[in-house]
Scaffold this motif. Sequence first.
Motif, PDB file in Angstrom:
ATOM      1  N   GLN A   2      18.331  20.102   4.669  1.00  0.00           N
ATOM      2  CA  GLN A   2      17.925  20.031   6.072  1.00  0.00           C
ATOM      3  C   GLN A   2      17.030  21.212   6.430  1.00  0.00           C
ATOM      4  N   ARG A   3      15.932  20.929   7.109  1.00  0.00           N
ATOM      5  CA  ARG A   3      14.997  21.982   7.507  1.00  0.00           C
ATOM      6  C   ARG A   3      15.305  22.431   8.920  1.00  0.00           C
ATOM      7  N   LYS A   4      15.156  23.717   9.157  1.00  0.00           N
ATOM      8  CA  LYS A   4      15.358  24.279  10.486  1.00  0.00           C
ATOM      9  C   LYS A   4      14.039  24.223  11.246  1.00  0.00           C
ATOM     10  N   ASN A   5      14.113  23.817  12.494  1.00  0.00           N
ATOM     11  CA  ASN A   5      12.926  23.807  13.345  1.00  0.00           C
ATOM     12  C   ASN A   5      12.522  25.230  13.696  1.00  0.00           C
ATOM     13  N   ARG A   6      11.238  25.418  13.919  1.00  0.00           N
ATOM     14  CA  ARG A   6      10.712  26.713  14.356  1.00  0.00           C
ATOM     15  C   ARG A   6       9.889  26.499  15.613  1.00  0.00           C
ATOM     16  N   LEU A   7      10.023  27.441  16.531  1.00  0.00           N
ATOM     17  CA  LEU A   7       9.204  27.455  17.729  1.00  0.00           C
ATOM     18  C   LEU A   7       8.312  28.683  17.648  1.00  0.00           C
ATOM     19  N   LEU A   8       7.000  28.476  17.664  1.00  0.00           N
ATOM     20  CA  LEU A   8       6.057  29.587  17.591  1.00  0.00           C
ATOM     21  C   LEU A   8       5.696  30.024  19.003  1.00  0.00           C
ATOM     22  N   CYS A   9       5.752  31.327  19.228  1.00  0.00           N
ATOM     23  CA  CYS A   9       5.428  31.900  20.535  1.00  0.00           C
ATOM     24  C   CYS A   9       4.326  32.929  20.340  1.00  0.00           C
ATOM     25  N   LEU A  10       3.180  32.658  20.939  1.00  0.00           N
ATOM     26  CA  LEU A  10       2.036  33.554  20.810  1.00  0.00           C
ATOM     27  C   LEU A  10       2.131  34.657  21.862  1.00  0.00           C
ATOM     28  N   ILE A  11       1.979  35.898  21.420  1.00  0.00           N
ATOM     29  CA  ILE A  11       2.120  37.068  22.276  1.00  0.00           C
ATOM     30  C   ILE A  11       0.763  37.739  22.429  1.00  0.00           C
ATOM     31  N   ASP A  12       0.335  37.959  23.694  1.00  0.00           N
ATOM     32  CA  ASP A  12      -0.945  38.626  23.920  1.00  0.00           C
ATOM     33  C   ASP A  12      -0.809  39.904  24.757  1.00  0.00           C
ATOM     34  N   PHE A  13       0.413  40.256  25.125  1.00  0.00           N
ATOM     35  CA  PHE A  13       0.715  41.449  25.920  1.00  0.00           C
ATOM     36  C   PHE A  13       0.072  41.411  27.312  1.00  0.00           C
ATOM     37  N   GLU A  15       0.195  40.056  31.417  1.00  0.00           N
ATOM     38  CA  GLU A  15       1.240  40.143  32.442  1.00  0.00           C
ATOM     39  C   GLU A  15       2.245  38.996  32.328  1.00  0.00           C
ATOM     40  N   PHE A  16       1.918  37.953  31.582  1.00  0.00           N
ATOM     41  CA  PHE A  16       2.786  36.788  31.438  1.00  0.00           C
ATOM     42  C   PHE A  16       3.684  36.842  30.205  1.00  0.00           C
ATOM     43  N   THR A  17       3.513  37.833  29.371  1.00  0.00           N
ATOM     44  CA  THR A  17       4.213  37.875  28.086  1.00  0.00           C
ATOM     45  C   THR A  17       5.728  37.908  28.238  1.00  0.00           C
ATOM     46  N   GLU A  18       6.237  38.738  29.110  1.00  0.00           N
ATOM     47  CA  GLU A  18       7.697  38.843  29.261  1.00  0.00           C
ATOM     48  C   GLU A  18       8.306  37.515  29.707  1.00  0.00           C
ATOM     49  N   THR A  19       7.682  36.859  30.664  1.00  0.00           N
ATOM     50  CA  THR A  19       8.164  35.556  31.124  1.00  0.00           C
ATOM     51  C   THR A  19       8.072  34.530  30.005  1.00  0.00           C
ATOM     52  N   THR A  20       6.978  34.566  29.269  1.00  0.00           N
ATOM     53  CA  THR A  20       6.799  33.645  28.147  1.00  0.00           C
ATOM     54  C   THR A  20       7.906  33.821  27.121  1.00  0.00           C
ATOM     55  N   LEU A  21       8.248  35.077  26.819  1.00  0.00           N
ATOM     56  CA  LEU A  21       9.323  35.341  25.854  1.00  0.00           C
ATOM     57  C   LEU A  21      10.660  34.793  26.346  1.00  0.00           C
ATOM     58  N   ARG A  22      10.950  34.987  27.620  1.00  0.00           N
ATOM     59  CA  ARG A  22      12.224  34.483  28.161  1.00  0.00           C
ATOM     60  C   ARG A  22      12.299  32.958  28.056  1.00  0.00           C
ATOM     61  N   HIS A  23      11.209  32.288  28.419  1.00  0.00           N
ATOM     62  CA  HIS A  23      11.188  30.823  28.330  1.00  0.00           C
ATOM     63  C   HIS A  23      11.278  30.359  26.881  1.00  0.00           C
ATOM     64  N   ALA A  24      10.564  31.022  26.000  1.00  0.00           N
ATOM     65  CA  ALA A  24      10.585  30.644  24.583  1.00  0.00           C
ATOM     66  C   ALA A  24      11.983  30.818  23.997  1.00  0.00           C
ATOM     67  N   LYS A  25      12.655  31.899  24.368  1.00  0.00           N
ATOM     68  CA  LYS A  25      14.018  32.119  23.873  1.00  0.00           C
ATOM     69  C   LYS A  25      14.943  31.006  24.346  1.00  0.00           C
ATOM     70  N   SER A  26      14.846  30.663  25.617  1.00  0.00           N
ATOM     71  CA  SER A  26      15.679  29.600  26.171  1.00  0.00           C
ATOM     72  C   SER A  26      15.373  28.256  25.512  1.00  0.00           C
ATOM     73  N   PHE A  27      14.100  27.950  25.379  1.00  0.00           N
ATOM     74  CA  PHE A  27      13.678  26.685  24.784  1.00  0.00           C
ATOM     75  C   PHE A  27      14.106  26.585  23.325  1.00  0.00           C
ATOM     76  N   SER A  28      13.984  27.679  22.583  1.00  0.00           N
ATOM     77  CA  SER A  28      14.390  27.653  21.170  1.00  0.00           C
ATOM     78  C   SER A  28      15.891  27.432  21.048  1.00  0.00           C
ATOM     79  N   GLY A  29      16.664  27.978  21.995  1.00  0.00           N
ATOM     80  CA  GLY A  29      18.103  27.732  21.988  1.00  0.00           C
ATOM     81  C   GLY A  29      18.430  26.272  22.234  1.00  0.00           C
TER      82      GLY A  29
END
Length: 80
Positions: A2-13, A15-29
């Motif tokens: 069985q393969r594990k899914n991966r969610l790629l999150c692009l980081i550009d630093f 003003e939106f990066t912190e919010t993007t990380l929070r959403h990506a963490k939640s979505f990956s969960g």
Amino acid sequence: MQRKNRLLCLIDFSEFTETTLRHAKSFSGCLDAELVLIHQLAPIVPSRASESLREQVYKNEEEDAYERLTKLAVPLFDTL
């Protein structure tokens, strides 16, 4: 196997990066997916710079990006 899914999150630093990380963490969960953070380095180096200078500029950019990403991500994740 069985393969594990991966969610790629692009980081550009931006003003939106912190919010993007929070959403990506939640979505990956929700997806039970591994979260992979990506930041592309694009250092600006003079065209006539020596190879050693190019390597040093790239190394400095890489270290700076890692430091910035760590500061953003550590509060959101248990481990890095």
